[in-house]
Write a protein that holds these residues in place. Structure first.
Motif, PDB file in Angstrom:
ATOM      1  N   PHE A  88       0.877  -1.169   0.000  1.00 23.84           N
ATOM      2  CA  PHE A  88       0.000   0.000   0.000  1.00 23.84           C
ATOM      3  C   PHE A  88       0.916   1.220   0.000  1.00 23.84           C
ATOM      4  CE2 PHE A  88      -3.830   2.146   0.345  1.00 23.84           C
ATOM      5  CZ  PHE A  88      -3.958   2.941   1.488  1.00 23.84           C
ATOM      6  N   GLY A 104      -2.698  11.411   1.139  1.00 21.45           N
ATOM      7  CA  GLY A 104      -3.638  10.950   0.138  1.00 21.45           C
ATOM      8  C   GLY A 104      -4.312   9.672   0.623  1.00 21.45           C
ATOM      9  N   SER A 105      -5.233   9.173  -0.187  1.00 17.77           N
ATOM     10  CA  SER A 105      -6.007   7.991   0.216  1.00 17.77           C
ATOM     11  C   SER A 105      -5.311   6.678  -0.135  1.00 17.77           C
ATOM     12  CB  SER A 105      -7.393   8.026  -0.416  1.00 17.77           C
ATOM     13  OG  SER A 105      -7.277   8.154  -1.809  1.00 17.77           O
TER      14      SER A 105
ATOM     15  N   GLN B  37      -5.139   5.935  11.363  1.00 19.40           N
ATOM     16  CA  GLN B  37      -5.458   5.376  10.046  1.00 19.40           C
ATOM     17  C   GLN B  37      -6.790   4.639  10.160  1.00 19.40           C
ATOM     18  OE1 GLN B  37      -2.784   2.349   8.336  1.00 19.40           O
ATOM     19  NE2 GLN B  37      -3.105   3.316   6.341  1.00 19.40           N
ATOM     20  N   TRP B  40     -10.229   2.120   6.127  1.00 20.19           N
ATOM     21  CA  TRP B  40     -10.100   2.224   4.671  1.00 20.19           C
ATOM     22  C   TRP B  40      -8.730   2.743   4.241  1.00 20.19           C
ATOM     23  CZ3 TRP B  40     -14.168   3.469   7.721  1.00 20.19           C
ATOM     24  CH2 TRP B  40     -15.296   2.659   7.560  1.00 20.19           C
ATOM     25  N   GLY B  41      -7.846   2.972   5.207  1.00 18.32           N
ATOM     26  CA  GLY B  41      -6.467   3.325   4.881  1.00 18.32           C
ATOM     27  C   GLY B  41      -6.133   4.799   4.963  1.00 18.32           C
ATOM     28  N   GLN B  42      -7.109   5.653   5.164  1.00 18.67           N
ATOM     29  CA  GLN B  42      -6.856   7.097   5.224  1.00 18.67           C
ATOM     30  C   GLN B  42      -6.184   7.475   6.544  1.00 18.67           C
ATOM     31  OE1 GLN B  42      -7.638   9.606   2.712  1.00 18.67           O
ATOM     32  NE2 GLN B  42      -6.179  10.631   4.040  1.00 18.67           N
TER      33      GLN B  42
END
Lengths: 112, 110
Positions: A88, A104-105, B37, B40-42
């Protein structure tokens, strides 16, 4: 609204291919960063840039390359030399180096 | 380089409970930040706190620089607090790059 955009969200790559991840910000931040995150791990710094046309290697730069031709953009290329690229990838920017991050996402890269 | 250790690695709590997350570091620091975090990873930045205490709503953080640790407190937990909390530090004696811990995974059960 100001923010930082990464694209694509998901990316599949065949072994031996180079791939470029996009990162664009409209926050007028000077500093930009690329981090890699593996499952259950913290973030590891790949490259960072303080100003246009200048960038420095982070802790795991081997197999990656970047450019900073515009203040707003900091693309990351994952080359075929990167042995284990599935991860990721997070891009971030900040007004001052290593302070005040906006992330960022993320892009989830999978090598197939 | 500087070492960062976070504990506990995992924490499961009922909604409404309070929690304390810890970050130990191996050297004196001039930069310490807490991040969240979401599932959803944000990632978002919670606190910049190389020393002292700060509060933001239900969250507060304290860093005792002389003893090389920082604590993140979450009161009256909500399900939206779930995710991974990272501590990141930069040493006084190295370069400015932040080193991230491996995080505490917090799960809030309704």
């Amino acid at each position: 609204d100001g923010g930082i955009t990464q694209s694509p969200k998901y990316l599949f790559r065949k072994e031996g291919q180079n791939v470029t991840l996009s990162c664009e910000q409209n926050l007028n931040h000077d500093a930009m960063y690329w981090y890699r995150q593996d499952p259950g791990q913290g973030l590891r710094l790949i490259y960072y840039s303080q100003i246009v046309n200048d960038f420095q290697k982070g802790d795991i730069a081997e197999g990656y390359s970047v450019s900073r031709e515009k203040k707003e953009s900091f693309p990351l290329t994952v080359t075929s030399a990167q042995k284990n690229p599935t991860a990721f990838y997070l891009c971030a920017s900040s007004p001052r180096q290593f302070y005040g991050y906006t992330f960022g996402s993320g892009t989830r890269l999978t090598v197939v | 380089g500087i070492q960062v250790e976070q504990s506990p690695p995992d924490l499961i709590l009922q909604e409404g409970a309070n929690s304390t997350l810890r970050c130990n570091f191996s050297d004196s620091v001039n930069n310490l930040q807490w991040f969240h975090q979401n599932p959803w990873g944000q990632l978002i930045n919670l606190f910049y706190i190389p020393s002292g205490t700060k509060q933001n709503g239900r969250l507060s953080a304290t860093t005792v620089a002389t003893e090389r640790y920082s604590l993140l407190y979450i009161s009256s937990s909500q399900t939206t607090d779930s995710g991974v909390y990272f501590c990141a530090v930069a040493s006084n004696f190295g370069n400015e790059k932040l080193t991230f811990g491996t995080g505490t995974r917090l799960t809030i059960i309704p």
